[in-house]
Design a protein around this motif. Structure first.
Motif: not given
Length: 176
Positions: A115-143
């Motif tokens: 769920x977290x990664x899906x929300x981050x993917x939508x944000x990336x598609x909307x230009x709110x996140x860097x296009x190359x940011x590793x979303x699995x790593x973002x999940x690990x950094x958040x949790x």
């Protein structure tokens, strides 16, 4: 399952037994063992049966606000009984019982991460996140910091602390 949660709160996980659950529930021990192979499996099902609301991500178009809201809800759940102490006990049990660890991951941790990664993917598609940011790593950094703060450092999880974590993470995740 209700008897398991009640006894878990009253006695703590370490002193919980299938025999005590059977007595409280008015069931036979063998009846419980037919459905659950261990105390840990019964405890996991019981905890997940609480179906605590609010762990789904909103999508307001502002990923930072959405993460704050969802993580604040999770922090609120972990900071009070019955969920907080029972979840900690389950995590401890998962360190000793690979079946409980696998079931916890499959039924709770992995779905929440998805769920977290899906929300981050939508944000990336909307230009709110860097296009190359590793979303699995973002999940690990958040949790990771949440588990560290709660389980290792044994410090309270507060909304302010979560806000600082999110602000720090997004300083590195934002579009360049």
């Amino acid at each position: 399952m209700r008897a398991t949660l009640e006894l878990g709160e009253e006695l703590g996980y370490a002193r919980l037994s299938i025999e005590a659950v059977a007595a409280r529930a008015g069931a036979g021990k063998h009846t419980i063992y037919r459905r659950w192979t261990s105390k840990g499996a019964l405890f996991l099902d019981s905890l997940l049966s609480l179906n605590e609301p609010g762990l789904d991500y909103p999508d307001t178009g502002d990923v930072i606000a959405d993460l704050r809201r969802q993580i604040h809800t999770a922090v609120d759940l972990l900071s009070r009984p019955p969920m907080g102490p029972l979840y900690v006990a389950l995590l401890v049990e998962a360190q000793h019982d690979p079946q409980v660890a696998d079931a916890l991951d499959e039924r709770f941790i992995a779905p929440q991460a998805e769920k977290t990664i899906a929300r981050l993917e939508r944000a990336r598609e909307q230009g709110q996140l860097a296009p190359d940011f590793d979303l699995d790593l973002a999940m690990a950094i958040l949790s990771g910091p949440l588990y560290f703060q709660h389980l290792i450092a044994r410090r309270p999880l507060t909304h302010d602390w979560v806000d600082r974590l999110i602000d720090t993470l997004f300083a590195g995740m934002g579009p360049r």
